[in-house]
Design an enzyme around this catalytic site. Sequence first.
Site, PDB file in Angstrom:
ATOM      1  N   LYS A 190     -12.068  -2.106   6.679  1.00 22.59           N
ATOM      2  CA  LYS A 190     -11.295  -2.999   7.540  1.00 22.59           C
ATOM      3  C   LYS A 190     -11.773  -2.895   8.982  1.00 22.59           C
ATOM      4  CE  LYS A 190      -8.361  -3.387   3.950  1.00 22.59           C
ATOM      5  NZ  LYS A 190      -7.680  -2.553   2.978  1.00 22.59           N
TER       6      LYS A 190
ATOM      7  N   ASP B 257      -1.762   6.583   6.128  1.00 24.13           N
ATOM      8  CA  ASP B 257      -2.819   5.680   5.688  1.00 24.13           C
ATOM      9  C   ASP B 257      -3.065   4.717   6.850  1.00 24.13           C
ATOM     10  OD1 ASP B 257      -4.346   3.614   4.644  1.00 24.13           O
ATOM     11  OD2 ASP B 257      -3.025   3.223   2.932  1.00 24.13           O
TER      12      ASP B 257
ATOM     13  N   TRP C 152       0.830  -1.215   0.000  1.00 25.75           N
ATOM     14  CA  TRP C 152       0.000   0.000   0.000  1.00 25.75           C
ATOM     15  C   TRP C 152       0.858   1.255   0.000  1.00 25.75           C
ATOM     16  CZ3 TRP C 152      -4.208  -1.253  -2.014  1.00 25.75           C
ATOM     17  CH2 TRP C 152      -4.847  -2.460  -1.681  1.00 25.75           C
TER      18      TRP C 152
END
Length: 360
Positions: free
Chosen positions: A196, A172, A103
């Site tokens: 999530k 993030d 990511w």
Amino acid sequence: MPERIYNFSPGPATLPYEVLQEASRDVLNFRDKGIGILEISHRSKEFSEVIQEAEADLRELMDIPDDYYVLFLQGGASTQFAMVPMNLLMPDKKGAYLNTGTWAKKAIKEAKTIAKVQVAYSSEDSSFDHVPTDDQYDVDEDAEYLYFVSNNTIYGTQFHKFPEKGKMLVSDMSSDILSRRFDIRPFGLIFAGAQKNMGPAGVTVVIVRKDLVNRAPENLSTMFKYKTHAEKGSMFNTPPCFSIYCVGRVLKWLKAKGGVDAIEKINREKAKILYDAIDNSDFYKGHARPDSRSFMNVTFNLPTPELEKKFVEEAEKEGLSGLKGHRSIGGIRASIYNAFPVKGVEELVEFMKEFERKNG
Ligand SMILES: *Cc1c(COP(=O)(O)O)cnc(C)c1O
């Protein structure tokens, strides 16, 4: 409660059963209005209350001061990979990034198409098995911010101490927001896809310091400016109403559980049960270096890929679902976010012992 499997999926992930019950009721009839939450206008009084309460609860849970906006946006966390540099770096400023996994790498790739980028550290050479400590890298003087992924969902690593390099932080936090307490002050911006740890897919929470939304160049497209959404309370266009509603219910659930401190304690317990099982065995081998281990995504390997395949298949039959590691690293990954029950972790450990006894 009907029979349900234990869902170790990395995201979309397991949600509190109470929230699912409330949501299914409210889809049919919201607050006894004779109309469901999916059908209500985003400009209605009812929905205004939903979004305002969600924001207020998030502010309370995370201790977000008044000089930050809380935005509910679409496009997933991945859109933020571009929006962050568009708003904070355009036309020619520099951002520093820590490359600690897939990511982070995607965010770096995106930022490079928009602005100048310094990759201040990379753990790629060791299969992203750790996150760095402050003494392991330098940040360029002229970087506007230091960007990092607080929890690396795929590799199962997590920052247990946030960077302190005298730079504004951008993070993030898609896979560990609301899992532990921290001070938001050093952060200019935090974003997280909800799917999530916060709700269903479809909404991304962005927490941004108010002064920063004025940095975007005038000619940046309207929808890509944080300022557009900040000025309209995330209602410039139709927001993802149902996802925001669900996030709101998850936040109420979390508050009722005792908030972030209470859930952090449970998260630590859950992770410990699993890491202890790994450490007490020669059969299972953790992927992350112990000092970088994630409390949210526990990654480990078995002696061979064949055994890993068998492990996943047999676990599935026992109602332990979603344990296959990401295709980029293989192995096993158990995602145990806030809503994942302790009981499910205990059952996984039992299964691991049994599997090792039969196959070890
Ligand atoms: C899942 C994930 C993403 C991608 O989220 P999308 O909403 O699918 O774009 C980004 N960052 C992290 C840390 C993630 O876990």
